[in-house]
Enzyme design. Structure first.
Site, mmCIF file in Angstrom:
data_model
loop_
_atom_site.group_PDB
_atom_site.id
_atom_site.type_symbol
_atom_site.label_atom_id
_atom_site.label_comp_id
_atom_site.label_asym_id
_atom_site.label_seq_id
_atom_site.Cartn_x
_atom_site.Cartn_y
_atom_site.Cartn_z
ATOM 1 N N ARG A 71 0.990 -1.292 -0.064
ATOM 2 C CA ARG A 71 0.143 0.045 -0.086
ATOM 3 C C ARG A 71 0.793 1.242 -0.011
ATOM 4 N NH1 ARG A 71 -1.771 0.865 4.403
ATOM 5 N NH2 ARG A 71 -1.636 -1.433 5.410
ATOM 6 N N TYR A 213 -1.112 -3.059 -7.110
ATOM 7 C CA TYR A 213 -1.010 -4.190 -5.972
ATOM 8 C C TYR A 213 -2.049 -4.005 -4.848
ATOM 9 C CZ TYR A 213 1.907 -7.222 -3.236
ATOM 10 O OH TYR A 213 2.351 -8.301 -2.337
ATOM 11 N N CYS A 266 0.591 -8.253 13.737
ATOM 12 C CA CYS A 266 0.409 -8.614 14.805
ATOM 13 C C CYS A 266 -0.307 -10.211 14.728
ATOM 14 C CB CYS A 266 -0.642 -7.851 15.552
ATOM 15 S SG CYS A 266 0.225 -6.237 16.178
ATOM 16 N N THR A 269 -4.537 -12.725 10.728
ATOM 17 C CA THR A 269 -4.919 -13.796 10.044
ATOM 18 C C THR A 269 -4.846 -15.151 11.039
ATOM 19 O OG1 THR A 269 -4.560 -12.782 7.978
ATOM 20 C CG2 THR A 269 -4.887 -15.010 7.977
ATOM 21 N N ASP A 289 -9.983 -9.922 8.176
ATOM 22 C CA ASP A 289 -9.455 -8.580 8.062
ATOM 23 C C ASP A 289 -10.700 -7.764 8.297
ATOM 24 O OD1 ASP A 289 -7.488 -7.151 7.239
ATOM 25 O OD2 ASP A 289 -8.052 -6.688 5.581
ATOM 26 N N ASN A 379 6.253 -8.297 2.183
ATOM 27 C CA ASN A 379 4.714 -8.442 1.690
ATOM 28 C C ASN A 379 4.422 -8.973 0.677
ATOM 29 O OD1 ASN A 379 2.468 -6.901 2.764
ATOM 30 N ND2 ASN A 379 2.573 -5.658 0.868
ATOM 31 N N ARG A 381 2.048 -11.964 -0.928
ATOM 32 C CA ARG A 381 0.575 -12.227 -0.358
ATOM 33 C C ARG A 381 0.190 -13.382 -1.373
ATOM 34 N NH1 ARG A 381 -1.983 -8.614 3.440
ATOM 35 N NH2 ARG A 381 -0.343 -7.182 3.807
ATOM 36 N N ARG A 412 1.438 -4.278 19.371
ATOM 37 C CA ARG A 412 2.735 -4.777 19.792
ATOM 38 C C ARG A 412 3.522 -4.121 20.629
ATOM 39 N NH1 ARG A 412 6.414 -8.225 16.673
ATOM 40 N NH2 ARG A 412 5.001 -9.541 15.735
ATOM 41 N N GLU A 510 -1.158 -20.878 21.439
ATOM 42 C CA GLU A 510 -1.471 -20.504 22.951
ATOM 43 C C GLU A 510 -2.375 -19.395 23.340
ATOM 44 O OE1 GLU A 510 -0.766 -23.128 24.302
ATOM 45 O OE2 GLU A 510 0.940 -24.207 23.286
HETATM 46 O O1 SAT Z 1 -2.745 -4.409 0.522
HETATM 47 S S1 SAT Z 1 -3.824 -4.361 1.470
HETATM 48 O O2 SAT Z 1 -4.149 -3.147 1.934
HETATM 49 O O3 SAT Z 1 -4.941 -5.235 1.031
HETATM 50 C C1 SAT Z 1 -3.122 -5.441 2.805
HETATM 51 C C2 SAT Z 1 -2.384 -4.543 3.829
HETATM 52 O O4 SAT Z 1 -1.460 -3.832 3.564
HETATM 53 O O5 SAT Z 1 -2.985 -4.382 5.095
HETATM 54 MN MN MN Z 2 -5.432 -5.445 7.285
#
Ligand code: SAT
Ligand code: MN
Length: 599
Positions: A71, A213, A266, A269, A289, A379, A381, A412, A510
């Site tokens: 992003r 992207y 963090c 998912t 998400d 990053n 995916r 975090r 855990e």
């Molecule tokens: O690329 S996305 O915005 O869909 C995923 C992210 O960076 O949290």
């Molecule tokens: Mn997200």
């Protein structure tokens, strides 16, 4: 030119086609055949690789341009009419000015390409909580990702009808092709300063150009389902949140639905589909998400997952961190920016699988374990259908949504914030949500390492309006129903460290022990200790059977360090100042109460 019975949509398509000047206009029907056709277009152009069908049936690998991997936060704009309405956390440009400069960029930008029109539904088609969008794009990659991530095609046009409303989502990679020219690599505008991811909240419209992207291009996700839907939710009295949704069932067979807001990195998912580490309990997934929540007739908040796929970070996904995702991404999955092994499989760092002697890295270069560079981009995916999740809850597409009993918020934090802290009431819970955040690491902003980046409800990068107004909206939601019907809010922190700098809590599966305690609270089976910061578990409250955590560690995990909290309060005050006169007075009161209790 195609013709569509919804007049507004028909007119908008023509308007965009006139501006962008594509060679062809194609209306997506949302069939599996069409999905395959889009994949084939990219593969035949040499921009994608089918993986070995014996190892990963129906899976493909794509490599984006090295400048187009995440992003683009600084190129993301909230173009509200008034600058103040975008608030202190967003980039703002005057909407008329922005439209003017972007119109120049869009003019002729689809020459030599096909313009795809994707009607899509966020949420099950026809659900009262769902909303419709239409994305116009010149990227087949966007089409097949949207096919997985949302519900697309003819059925959505049916639900839209002749005069239904939709969110206009315009996207272009911004790379027109000359006569006979073809893409030699992932098309985008490589210079990040020429990319735009723009939101016009009053018009419910998104204009994106230059990136192909993730959230920059799959406009149903962060752009629509959080930034624009957030504004709709504010105006219509509901919530559009950056939250996972999971279902927990205790040995008595009682099920509870829980939402959770966590900033990136963090393990959201992973938490959404974790495997509980003790017998008799079950975790199932509704979403990983985004959650949209509306009041049901009974006065409770009901959530849907507006998406139909998971767009998850690949590096670090392993049998330890997320065994269910490992199964889920075995088939029908799009991988972007991971390594390609010599036998046509994929590999990434943190997979728990030894690195092969040779592979092709995410940039398309030969790679060996001695290369000294990562094989997969950090990053990288996967795009994978939610229905394939081995622990997806059977009701995950229930149009009515699921009733939410608890909301987790957390970041975090290596100090100060205890493992789990139950809010005493709604306003206190919103206060906890407003102060969450993570310590800045070298990867972010180097001169602020160690400082806390406040990320209220993990919405900082996804806010469509003023953050102060957003927090006020949360407070107002609490006034719309009986207090006992509202979800309870829990502040969690898996990341507290000891003096040697080691994580005290084991994390991963855990974390289910904390979820268990929360459910025990909801069912009235667990006690709390009232403290100045909220309700904490008793020392023996969290089930530690079978893990190497004793009373000493638990004491540390639940410790309230007064000095640290006083420093925390100063840092919160600093952050609250940025909201100016839009800081909700209830939050100022909560902060004052906390300060008084600690004194
Ligand atoms: O690329 S996305 O915005 O869909 C995923 C992210 O960076 O949290
Ligand atoms: Mn997200």
């Amino acid at each position: 030119m195609i013709s569509i019975s919804n007049k507004k949509l028909d007119a908008w398509i023509k308007e965009v086609a006139d501006m962008c000047q594509p060679d062809e206009v194609y209306l997506c029907d949302g069939t599996k055949e069409e999905y395959q056709k889009m994949l084939d277009i990219m593969v035949e152009a040499g921009l994608g690789t089918p993986l070995n069908p014996e190892k990963r049936p129906g899976c493909y690998l794509f490599r984006s341009h090295p400048s187009d991997v995440a992003r683009a936060e600084k190129r993301t704009f909230i173009a509200s009419k008034n600058k103040e309405d975008a608030g202190p956390t967003n980039n703002w440009i005057d909407p008329d000015e922005l439209k003017k400069s972007m119109t120049e960029l869009y003019t002729g930008c689809m020459k030599g390409r096909t313009m795809y029109v994707i009607p899509f539904s966020m949420g099950p088609i026809g659900s009262p909580i769902s909303k419709i969008g239409v994305e116009i794009t010149d990227s087949p990659y966007v089409v097949f990702n949207m096919y997985i991530m949302t519900r697309i095609g003819t059925a959505v046009l049916g639900a839209l009808g002749e005069d239904g409303e939709f969110v206009k989502c315009l996207h272009s990679v911004g790379q027109p092709l000359g006569p006979g020219e073809v893409d030699k690599e992932w098309p985008c505008i490589p210079n990040v300063d020429e990319k735009y991811i723009s939101h016009f909240p009053e018009e419910r419209m998104i204009w994106s150009i230059g990136s192909g992207y993730g959230g920059n291009a799959l406009l149903g996700k962060k752009c629509f389902a959080l930034r624009i839907a957030g504004v709709q939710a504010r105006d219509e009295g509901w919530l559009a949140e950056h939250m996972l949704i999971l279902k927990l069932t205790n040995p008595k067979g009682e099920s509870y639905y829980v939402c959770g807001a966590f900033p990136s990195a963090c393990g959201k998912t992973n938490l959404a589909m974790l495997q509980p580490s003790f017998p008799g309990w079950k975790v199932e997934t509704i979403g990983d998400d985004i959650a949209w929540m509306k009041f049901g007739e009974d006065g409770r908040l009901y959530a849907i997952n507006p998406e139909s796929g998971f767009f998850g970070v690949v590096p670090g996904t392993s049998m330890q961190s997320n065994p269910n995702a490992m199964t889920q991404i075995q088939k029908n999955t799009i991988f972007t920016n991971v390594g390609l092994t010599d036998d046509g499989d994929v590999w990434w760092e943190g997979s728990g699988i030894p690195a092969p002697d040779h592979l092709i890295d995410w940039k398309g270069n030969d790679w060996t374990p001695d290369s000294g560079t990562p094989a997969a981009h950090a990053n990288a995916r996967f795009t994978t259908p939610a229905a394939q999740c081995p622990v997806i809850a059977p009701e995950w597409e229930d149009p009515a949504g699921v009733p939410i009993s608890a909301i987790l918020v957390g970041g975090r934090r290596k100090t100060t914030i205890p493992l789990v802290n139950e809010s005493v009431d709604w306003n206190h819970g919103i206060f906890l949500g407003s102060i969450m955040g993570s310590e800045i690491t070298t990867a972010d902003i180097t001169d602020k390492v160690g400082q806390v980046r406040r990320d209220p409800f993990a919405m900082l990068p996804f806010m469509g309006y003023h953050m102060g107004d957003y927090l006020q909206h949360w407070l107002d939601i609490g006034k719309k129903t009986d207090a006992c019907k509202l979800p309870r809010i829990y502040f969690v922190n898996w990341f507290r460290k000891n003096e040697e700098g080691k994580f005290i809590w084991p994390g991963y599966g855990e974390n289910s022990r904390v979820l268990k305690w929360i459910v025990d609270r909801l069912s009235g089976d667990a006690e709390v200790v009232n403290t100045p910061i909220g309700n904490l578990p008793t020392l023996d409250g969290i089930d530690l059977n079978g893990i190497n955590i004793g009373e000493a560690e638990m004491t540390e995990l639940l410790k309230i360090d007064k000095e640290a909290w006083l420093a925390e309060i100063e840092s919160i005050k600093e952050n609250y100042k940025s909201y100016g006169d839009r800081l909700p007075k209830e939050l100022a009161e909560e902060l004052a109460k906390l300060e008084a209790k600690l004194a």
